[in-house]
Design a protein around this motif. Structure first.
Motif, PDB file in Angstrom:
ATOM      1  N   GLY A 154       0.995  -0.990   0.134  1.00 56.34           N
ATOM      2  CA  GLY A 154       0.037  -0.184   0.198  1.00 56.34           C
ATOM      3  C   GLY A 154       1.032   1.636   0.227  1.00 56.34           C
ATOM      4  O   GLY A 154       0.933   2.193  -1.080  1.00 56.34           O
ATOM      5  N   THR A 155       1.915   1.189   0.727  1.00 50.69           N
ATOM      6  CA  THR A 155       3.234   2.404   1.149  1.00 50.69           C
ATOM      7  C   THR A 155       3.660   2.854  -0.495  1.00 50.69           C
ATOM      8  O   THR A 155       3.859   3.505  -0.481  1.00 50.69           O
ATOM      9  N   PHE A 210       0.514   4.060  -3.666  1.00 48.38           N
ATOM     10  CA  PHE A 210      -0.180   4.995  -3.641  1.00 48.38           C
ATOM     11  C   PHE A 210       0.886   6.130  -2.778  1.00 48.38           C
ATOM     12  O   PHE A 210       0.648   6.983  -2.235  1.00 48.38           O
ATOM     13  N   LYS A 211       1.718   5.626  -2.896  1.00 46.18           N
ATOM     14  CA  LYS A 211       3.571   6.721  -2.336  1.00 46.18           C
ATOM     15  C   LYS A 211       2.719   8.244  -2.607  1.00 46.18           C
ATOM     16  O   LYS A 211       2.803   9.159  -2.484  1.00 46.18           O
ATOM     17  N   SER A 233      -4.244   3.461   1.339  1.00 41.85           N
ATOM     18  CA  SER A 233      -3.118   2.361   1.395  1.00 41.85           C
ATOM     19  C   SER A 233      -3.141   0.920   1.426  1.00 41.85           C
ATOM     20  O   SER A 233      -3.531   0.540   1.039  1.00 41.85           O
TER      21      SER A 233
END
Length: 324
Positions: free
Chosen positions: A228-229, A232-233, A243
């Protein structure tokens, strides 16, 4: 459709656990292996209470409270007894294996035919006809969103800012007269509360508890956080918690596709390990590329004056550029 619903259901259940891992891994920088013990603890509490005819919703809150206590114990071992963070988690994980088996009464406890938060007279009365097949995913979505938004709200409070500050700069927290140890204990309590709640919901969705649920749980949580990080940073309109939720669903989708492709379910742990390794390698490569871009940028000019302001000021003052 059944595969998609299964991915969404389990992805969002593990997303709640992922939010807990996010607190320890990303915010506190604390390698908390307690997760591998607190997840099946929540499942054991849920299955034990439901098998005795208790309210399934009450079981969720009981698991939440038990997880907070477990997290506090990990924090106390680390903060008060000066045991290293990794060892503190291992100690609690090992102890919890006995605890959750004692609570359940045996290594495997089915709850088929019992009321759960997904199957009871109230829920069955609300979700009828075409909606019946979507009731589980809708209920899990509601619980996941509540968990996410409550965590977002908490992080915007003074206590939440202190929690983030402990992971970023411990000196600032100490200089403000706040006991850093107490903040860590609170963070671990919140983290493990989310994990045990996730375990309780998972047991109700699967309709059984098993002692083997624990091993590998922290890897799934870390994979969800990293996916997620990393992906979608740069998406500014998404919060980090969102995220993590999406990352968990993506991870479960990858696992489901691997099994759908013909791999036996007994290889699930191997699939988990390989996926996690791939995710780590990709995230490390992206960091390395960003560092190379940064280094090449500075190599083209003065590290102390990357924008060339010294040369510009000199030229504007009537001088000549010595580099020309």
């Amino acid at each position: 459709m059944n595969l998609l619903l299964s991915v969404l259901e389990q992805g969002m259940i593990y997303a709640i656990m992922g939010l807990g891992v996010y607190i320890t891994y990303k915010i506190l920088d604390f390698p908390d292996l307690t997760v591998d013990g607190s997840f099946p603890l929540g499942a054991a509490i849920g299955a034990a209470m439901i098998s005795r005819g208790m309210n399934p919703l009450l079981a969720v809150f009981a698991a939440l409270a038990a997880g907070a206590v477990v997290g506090m114990c990990t924090g106390i071992i680390h903060v008060k007894f000066k045991v290293r963070d990794l060892l503190a988690g291992i100690i609690m994980m090992t102890a919890l294996y006995t605890v959750h088996i004692r609570i359940a009464g045996r290594a495997n406890l089915p709850i088929y035919g019992k009321d759960t938060i997904f199957h009871n007279s109230l829920v069955d009365g609300i979700f009828q006809g075409p909606l019946a097949q979507f009731k589980t995913v809708i209920i899990i979505l509601i619980v996941t969103l509540i968990s996410k938004y409550v965590l977002d709200w908490y992080m915007s409070t003074k206590s939440g800012f202190m929690l983030r500050a402990v992971g970023d700069n411990e000196t600032i927290v100490t200089s403000m007269g706040v006991d850093m140890g107490h903040v860590k204990i609170l963070g671990l309590a919140i983290s493990n509360a989310l994990v045990t709640m996730s375990g309780c919901i998972y047991a109700q969705q699967q309709r059984f508890y098993d002692a083997a649920m624990g091993p590998g749980t922290v890897v799934i949580g870390l994979a969800s956080v990293i996916i997620g990080t990393s992906l979608f940073k740069n998406v500014s309109f998404l919060r980090v918690t969102s995220s993590v939720v999406i990352g968990s669903i993506i991870y479960k989708a990858c696992v489901a596709l691997a099994i759908k492709a013909g791999l036996p379910s007994t290889d699930l742990k191997m699939i988990t390990a390989v996926l996690f390794l791939i995710i780590l390698i990709i995230s490390m490569d992206r960091k390395k590329k960003r560092k190379q871009v940064s280094d090449s940028y500075y190599d083209g000019g003065d590290r102390d004056d990357p924008a060339g302001m010294k040369d510009r000021a000199y030229t504007e003052g009537g001088g000549t550029d010595a580099r020309a």
